[in-house]
Scaffold this motif. Structure first.
Motif, mmCIF file in Angstrom:
data_model
loop_
_atom_site.group_PDB
_atom_site.id
_atom_site.type_symbol
_atom_site.label_atom_id
_atom_site.label_comp_id
_atom_site.label_asym_id
_atom_site.label_seq_id
_atom_site.Cartn_x
_atom_site.Cartn_y
_atom_site.Cartn_z
ATOM 1 N N ALA A 263 -18.802 -16.355 12.996
ATOM 2 C CA ALA A 263 -20.084 -17.030 13.184
ATOM 3 C C ALA A 263 -20.055 -17.936 14.416
ATOM 4 C CB ALA A 263 -20.418 -17.857 11.942
ATOM 5 N N SER A 264 -21.117 -17.892 15.190
ATOM 6 C CA SER A 264 -21.211 -18.684 16.414
ATOM 7 C C SER A 264 -21.491 -20.150 16.091
ATOM 8 C CB SER A 264 -22.326 -18.136 17.307
ATOM 9 O OG SER A 264 -22.652 -19.061 18.319
ATOM 10 N N TYR A 265 -20.627 -21.031 16.601
ATOM 11 C CA TYR A 265 -20.846 -22.459 16.399
ATOM 12 C C TYR A 265 -21.956 -22.997 17.289
ATOM 13 C CZ TYR A 265 -17.219 -22.883 12.991
ATOM 14 O OH TYR A 265 -16.511 -22.766 11.822
ATOM 15 N N LEU A 266 -22.257 -22.316 18.375
ATOM 16 C CA LEU A 266 -23.433 -22.669 19.156
ATOM 17 C C LEU A 266 -24.692 -22.496 18.314
ATOM 18 C CD1 LEU A 266 -22.544 -20.941 22.541
ATOM 19 C CD2 LEU A 266 -22.792 -23.396 22.182
ATOM 20 N N LEU A 267 -24.794 -21.344 17.623
ATOM 21 C CA LEU A 267 -25.967 -21.073 16.795
ATOM 22 C C LEU A 267 -26.039 -22.026 15.604
ATOM 23 C CD1 LEU A 267 -26.059 -17.154 16.715
ATOM 24 C CD2 LEU A 267 -27.108 -18.716 18.350
ATOM 25 N N MET A 268 -24.921 -22.171 14.911
ATOM 26 C CA MET A 268 -24.938 -23.003 13.699
ATOM 27 C C MET A 268 -25.210 -24.463 14.005
ATOM 28 S SD MET A 268 -22.016 -21.436 11.187
ATOM 29 C CE MET A 268 -20.661 -21.563 12.367
ATOM 30 N N SER A 269 -24.597 -25.003 15.056
ATOM 31 C CA SER A 269 -24.835 -26.411 15.379
ATOM 32 C C SER A 269 -26.264 -26.631 15.861
ATOM 33 C CB SER A 269 -23.825 -26.903 16.417
ATOM 34 O OG SER A 269 -23.904 -26.167 17.618
ATOM 35 N N SER A 270 -26.850 -25.608 16.511
ATOM 36 C CA SER A 270 -28.260 -25.748 16.906
ATOM 37 C C SER A 270 -29.157 -25.797 15.674
ATOM 38 C CB SER A 270 -28.680 -24.608 17.844
ATOM 39 O OG SER A 270 -28.913 -23.391 17.166
ATOM 40 N N LEU A 271 -28.809 -25.088 14.618
ATOM 41 C CA LEU A 271 -29.552 -25.186 13.356
ATOM 42 C C LEU A 271 -29.471 -26.604 12.798
ATOM 43 C CD1 LEU A 271 -28.503 -21.861 11.549
ATOM 44 C CD2 LEU A 271 -30.807 -22.463 12.310
ATOM 45 N N ASP A 272 -28.285 -27.186 12.867
ATOM 46 C CA ASP A 272 -28.066 -28.528 12.341
ATOM 47 C C ASP A 272 -28.941 -29.546 13.063
ATOM 48 O OD1 ASP A 272 -26.798 -30.250 10.579
ATOM 49 O OD2 ASP A 272 -25.030 -30.552 11.852
ATOM 50 N N VAL A 273 -28.990 -29.452 14.394
ATOM 51 C CA VAL A 273 -29.766 -30.418 15.188
ATOM 52 C C VAL A 273 -31.263 -30.159 15.061
ATOM 53 C CG1 VAL A 273 -30.167 -31.324 17.501
ATOM 54 C CG2 VAL A 273 -27.839 -30.717 16.798
ATOM 55 N N ALA A 274 -31.663 -28.880 15.053
ATOM 56 C CA ALA A 274 -33.087 -28.555 14.922
ATOM 57 C C ALA A 274 -33.634 -29.024 13.579
ATOM 58 C CB ALA A 274 -33.293 -27.051 15.084
ATOM 59 N N ARG A 275 -32.843 -28.862 12.531
ATOM 60 C CA ARG A 275 -33.256 -29.361 11.205
ATOM 61 C C ARG A 275 -33.448 -30.866 11.236
ATOM 62 N NH1 ARG A 275 -30.660 -33.223 9.171
ATOM 63 N NH2 ARG A 275 -28.734 -32.132 9.677
ATOM 64 N N LYS A 276 -32.481 -31.577 11.838
ATOM 65 C CA LYS A 276 -32.596 -33.042 11.935
ATOM 66 C C LYS A 276 -33.890 -33.436 12.657
ATOM 67 C CE LYS A 276 -30.771 -37.019 14.413
ATOM 68 N NZ LYS A 276 -29.790 -37.495 15.414
ATOM 69 N N GLN A 277 -34.167 -32.775 13.763
ATOM 70 C CA GLN A 277 -35.337 -33.133 14.555
ATOM 71 C C GLN A 277 -36.631 -32.926 13.777
ATOM 72 O OE1 GLN A 277 -36.063 -32.570 19.064
ATOM 73 N NE2 GLN A 277 -36.799 -30.671 18.139
ATOM 74 N N LEU A 278 -36.732 -31.792 13.089
ATOM 75 C CA LEU A 278 -37.940 -31.531 12.302
ATOM 76 C C LEU A 278 -38.074 -32.509 11.144
ATOM 77 C CD1 LEU A 278 -38.043 -27.627 12.131
ATOM 78 C CD2 LEU A 278 -39.713 -29.115 13.253
ATOM 79 N N ALA A 279 -36.955 -32.796 10.486
ATOM 80 C CA ALA A 279 -36.999 -33.652 9.304
ATOM 81 C C ALA A 279 -37.307 -35.103 9.647
ATOM 82 C CB ALA A 279 -35.665 -33.572 8.557
ATOM 83 N N THR A 280 -36.876 -35.555 10.823
ATOM 84 C CA THR A 280 -37.053 -36.964 11.184
ATOM 85 C C THR A 280 -38.221 -37.212 12.132
ATOM 86 O OG1 THR A 280 -35.453 -36.778 13.006
ATOM 87 C CG2 THR A 280 -34.599 -37.441 10.845
ATOM 88 N N LYS A 281 -38.576 -36.211 12.947
ATOM 89 C CA LYS A 281 -39.632 -36.400 13.943
ATOM 90 C C LYS A 281 -40.698 -35.309 13.897
ATOM 91 C CE LYS A 281 -36.363 -38.503 17.222
ATOM 92 N NZ LYS A 281 -35.735 -38.373 18.566
ATOM 93 N N GLY A 282 -40.602 -34.426 12.896
ATOM 94 C CA GLY A 282 -41.483 -33.265 12.857
ATOM 95 C C GLY A 282 -42.955 -33.598 12.860
ATOM 96 N N GLU A 283 -43.355 -34.583 12.067
ATOM 97 C CA GLU A 283 -44.781 -34.909 11.987
ATOM 98 C C GLU A 283 -45.312 -35.371 13.339
ATOM 99 O OE1 GLU A 283 -47.916 -37.407 9.185
ATOM 100 O OE2 GLU A 283 -45.761 -37.811 9.039
#
Length: 486
Positions: A263-283
């Motif tokens: 599994a690509s850590y580039l892909l997985m870590s981007s999921l981690d950061v994208a989730r954070k951004q949506l959850a904290t700043k999504g609205e």
């Protein structure tokens, strides 16, 4: 239920810590932090290759996560109101395949709309499930499929009470949402699991003006293309599960049948950061995007001959709700096909849109868009409507949506003996392969269906428009595999 701290990025943080240690690598990948691939490194940057690493204790393992990947997945589940989340690095195709294979055994019936993505067809072949096709509602003016009605779902369940699952799309490529909450209640009353292709809905859980997400209304599973509208890297996705009908351990085992062990850590870590951004700043982010999209729609609708459709469709056949971030523009009244406008935008204005069909173009507006980018699109469309307008509006010769006869199960058709025939001679034959336009990847014909004259004629129209057709072994779709010995 106690909510998790969505500001955390356990996997991304661990990856940065690993990078800071300057470890001497004697594991894979072979480029060894980019040293062995200097030409590529010099273009993309050294750090990209320095964090392209393999599974190790400090970074956990996606096949059996017990550390930072597990923590990151739990945060994703919490953000999407799910009980479990699984990171997928083979694209949402792999998530859809795992979803259907987890819910259906060989011979199980699955109720599925005819405009489902090709990944659902491949999942049916892999699982051995039997599709029970239902037709989405059609908007003849726009020439596209909308959602499925509650009544159509009830009819299908009435005819097939032994169905194991129902597969739905939330939203469609063009932003249309069905009454998912009502359909979930009906399905669950009948012991049927609800699986949702949420490829274009990664943002749907984070703003009240956007349709409800699958998990929010109680669906059992949802495949979310985080890279499409959530901001992660291409090919990264999340599979969500609600406890109940489908066992989470079985889902994990099923995912590991097809998911990469590297599994690509580039892909997985981007999921981690994208989730954070949506959850904290999504609205906040989505507020801005919705305002930009609404302004762009207003301007487009002031251009003679163009129609940027939106929430005014709610209440029409098959439209329960609408995602305004999908900027679909009907261009038929300026006498151009969507395919022509697609090409003109790319070749003459340096603008790449998502897709086109005979009547429409579609621009995906997401977290990375700006007023400048949307203004460029609006200005280009105004210029095209002025320069290229023809007097006669486009009229669709054949509908893309058929109601074909399924003669053989897709799995049996895939494994059957086949012979190659010219497409013109295939009418009446049983197809041994799929034909689809990509994007959006919705099959015109799937293995096991009888090929009709309308199908063949529509494929010819698409070829005349120089659409990108896929699915057949013949790259030019002049020939097609049909069932039977040569």
């Amino acid at each position: 239920m106690k909510r998790l701290n969505q500001n955390m990025t356990p996997l991304f943080t661990a990856l940065k810590e690993y990078h800071s240690k300057n470890v001497i690598p004697f594991d894979v990948p072979g480029h060894k932090h980019g040293v062995g691939l200097s030409e590529f490194r010099d273009f993309v940057g050294s750090r990209v290759l320095e964090i392209d690493v393999n599974s190790m204790k400090c970074l956990d393992n996606l096949c059996n996560p017990i550390g930072v990947i597990k923590d990151a997945q739990e945060l994703a589940a919490d953000a999407y109101w799910a009980d479990h989340a699984y990171f997928i690095v083979n694209g949402t195709t792999a998530a859809v395949q795992a979803m259907i294979m987890s819910a259906c055994e060989p011979g199980d019936k699955i109720i599925i709309p005819r405009n489902a993505h090709k990944s659902a067809t491949s999942a049916i072949i892999l699982s051995g499930a039997i599709p029970v096709y239902i037709q989405p509602e059609i908007n003849e003016e726009l020439g596209i499929a909308m959602g499925v009605s509650v009544e159509e779902v009830e009819r299908a369940i009435g005819k097939h009470p032994d169905a194991k699952a129902i597969f739905l799309i939330n939203p469609t490529y063009y932003g249309v949402a069905s009454d998912l909450a009502s359909i979930v209640k009906i399905a669950h009353r009948n012991g049927i699991s609800v699986l949702v292709d949420e490829a274009h809905g990664a943002h749907m859980n984070f703003h009240e003006d956007i349709p409800d997400s699958a998990m929010k209304v109680g669906a059992d599973m949802a495949a979310v293309s985080m890279h499409k509208t959530g901001g992660s890297l291409t090919q990264s996705s999340i599979l969500l599960l609600r406890d109940g009908i489908i066992d989470h351990n079985h889902v994990k085992t099923t995912i590991n049948l097809t998911q990469s062990t590297s599994a690509s850590y580039l892909l997985m870590s981007s999921l981690d950061v994208a989730r954070k951004q949506l959850a904290t700043k999504g609205e906040e982010i989505l507020d801005n995007i919705l305002n930009l999209t609404r302004e762009a729609r207003k301007k487009i609708n002031e251009i003679e001959g163009l129609y940027a459709f939106s929430k005014e469709l709610i209440g029409t056949s098959g439209v329960y709700d609408f995602d305004e971030t999908k900027l679909g523009v009907n261009v038929r009244k300026i006498g151009l096909t969507g395919y022509e406008v697609y090409d003109i935008l790319r070749d003459e204005y340096n603008i790449q849109i998502e897709l086109a069909d005979m009547y429409n173009i579609l621009a995906i507006v997401s977290i990375g868009d700006t007023k400048k980018s949307l203004d460029a699109l609006v200005d280009a469309l105004a210029d095209i409507a002025k320069k290229y307008k023809r007097d006669e509006e486009i009229k669709l010769k054949k509908s893309i949506l058929q109601n074909p006869d399924l003669i053989v199960s897709p799995r049996d058709a895939y494994y059957s003996s086949k012979r190659v025939v010219p497409l013109d001679e295939a009418v009446g034959e049983i197809s041994g392969e799929s034909i689809m336009v990509y994007p959006p990847g919705i099959p015109l014909v799937v293995p096991g269906e009888r090929i009709t004259k309308d199908m063949v004629e529509y494929v010819k129209i698409l070829k005349e428009e120089e659409c990108q057709l896929q699915g057949t072994q013949d790259p030019y779709v002049d020939y097609i595999n049909v069932l039977g010995s040569a």
